[in-house]
Scaffold this active site. Structure first.
Site, PDB file in Angstrom:
ATOM      1  N   ASP A 115      25.227 -16.655  14.822  1.00  0.00           N
ATOM      2  CA  ASP A 115      25.759 -16.195  16.236  1.00  0.00           C
ATOM      3  C   ASP A 115      25.310 -14.569  16.127  1.00  0.00           C
ATOM      4  O   ASP A 115      25.060 -13.964  15.076  1.00  0.00           O
ATOM      5  CB  ASP A 115      27.322 -16.052  16.295  1.00  0.00           C
ATOM      6  CG  ASP A 115      27.726 -17.539  16.493  1.00  0.00           C
ATOM      7  OD1 ASP A 115      27.016 -18.317  16.903  1.00  0.00           O
ATOM      8  OD2 ASP A 115      29.013 -17.716  16.190  1.00  0.00           O
TER       9      ASP A 115
HETATM   10  N1  URA Z   1      30.125 -20.520  12.362  1.00  0.00           N
HETATM   11  C1  URA Z   1      30.187 -19.814  13.538  1.00  0.00           C
HETATM   12  O1  URA Z   1      30.927 -19.861  14.245  1.00  0.00           O
HETATM   13  N2  URA Z   1      29.219 -18.509  13.566  1.00  0.00           N
HETATM   14  C2  URA Z   1      27.925 -18.738  12.939  1.00  0.00           C
HETATM   15  O2  URA Z   1      27.216 -17.510  13.087  1.00  0.00           O
HETATM   16  C3  URA Z   1      27.967 -19.431  11.699  1.00  0.00           C
HETATM   17  C4  URA Z   1      28.991 -20.169  11.565  1.00  0.00           C
END
Ligand code: URA
Length: 269
Positions: free
Chosen positions: A103
């Site tokens: 993310d």
């Molecule tokens: N899980 C999430 O919620 N975000 C990420 O960036 C990676 C794994």
């Protein structure tokens, strides 16, 4: 270094291993002017390889480990935002892509490569490659949460998640002070006694998952009522984030790291 002909052709992006084997068997491939007969034939340094009369050149793969900072998108291109590929100064950035996504606000280990076959392997839902994240969540992660994660959680998808492991659990107060030592935390039986009624503001821990669903870690912790405050990936398969890399820094993978990744396997079942 010599390489099997079918592997050489597949690496050059001409098809899958079984497709290129058909090219070889149907006499479309020449090695130094002579028709190749078998996929196992070796392509040495300097061997001229032709497919349908066109020269096939060796594909050089590149592999980078990036310590992704927050605020950057895990994509090759984006209209409005800086992407992880833009952080890498390399000869052919247009061919590079991130293996999976973190993310925008997630930090840590991200692999970037132009090796589509390896990326495909690592991301394949059948492979269950382990990813380890450091997570800070609001509230106290309990023994019950450990069990719920271990069973797999219903986070609103068609299927429950695969089992996930919570480890290295540590509790913090509102002031950001650790209120239990890691070793005491590890001995989960004494949790309540050891806490002695102290209120836990935040839990810092590691979670190991073997899938890559959208917002998976955040959704799993939301499900148990503990919103994620900070998330950082520290390993993927056998590849571990290099502690020397500051946020935004990257380096090429070593040969051992590349072959380790190719052998990355499942552990949680
Ligand atoms: N899980 C999430 O919620 N975000 C990420 O960036 C990676 C794994």
């Amino acid at each position: 270094m010599a390489m099997r002909l079918d592997k050489f052709l597949a690496h050059a992006g001409l098809g899958t291993r079984s497709e290129v084997k058909k090219f070889i068997r149907s006499g479309r491939v020449l090695l130094n002017g002579a028709e190749a007969k078998r996929p196992e034939e070796q392509v040495e340094e300097g061997t001229e390889v032709l497919l349908d009369g066109e020269a096939v050149t060796k594909q050089e793969y590149e592999y980078y480990m990036l310590n992704k900072p927050g605020g950057v998108i895990s994509a090759s291109k984006d209209e409005g935002c800086k992407t992880v590929v833009q952080l890498i100064d390399c000869p052919h950035p247009q061919d590079l892509f991130p293996v999976g996504r973190l993310d925008k606000d997630t930090e840590g280990l991200l692999l970037l490569t132009n090796d589509g076959a390896l990326a495909h392997e690592l991301l394949s839902p059948r492979k269950h490659v382990e990813k380890v994240y450091q997570v800070w969540v609001e509230g106290k992660v309990t023994e019950e949460d450990v069990e719920l994660f271990a069973e797999g959680l219903d986070i609103g998808d068609e299927k429950r998640t695969r089992p996930a492991k919570l480890q290295n659990i540590c509790y913090y107060n509102q002031e950001g002070e650790r209120i239990m030592s890691e070793s005491t935390c590890a001995a989960q039986e004494n949790l309540e006694v050891a806490l002695g009624g102290t209120s836990v503001y935040q839990t810092r821990l590691e979670v190991i998952i073997t899938e890559g669903r959208y917002h998976q870690v955040k959704r799993m912790f939301s499900k148990v009522g503990k919103p994620v405050q900070y998330l950082r990936r520290i390993s993927m398969g056998n590849l571990v984030l290099d502690k020397e890399l500051a946020l935004g820094e990257y380096r090429r993978l070593t040969e051992e790291e590349v072959s380790g990744l190719k052998n990355s396997k499942l552990a949680l079942r």
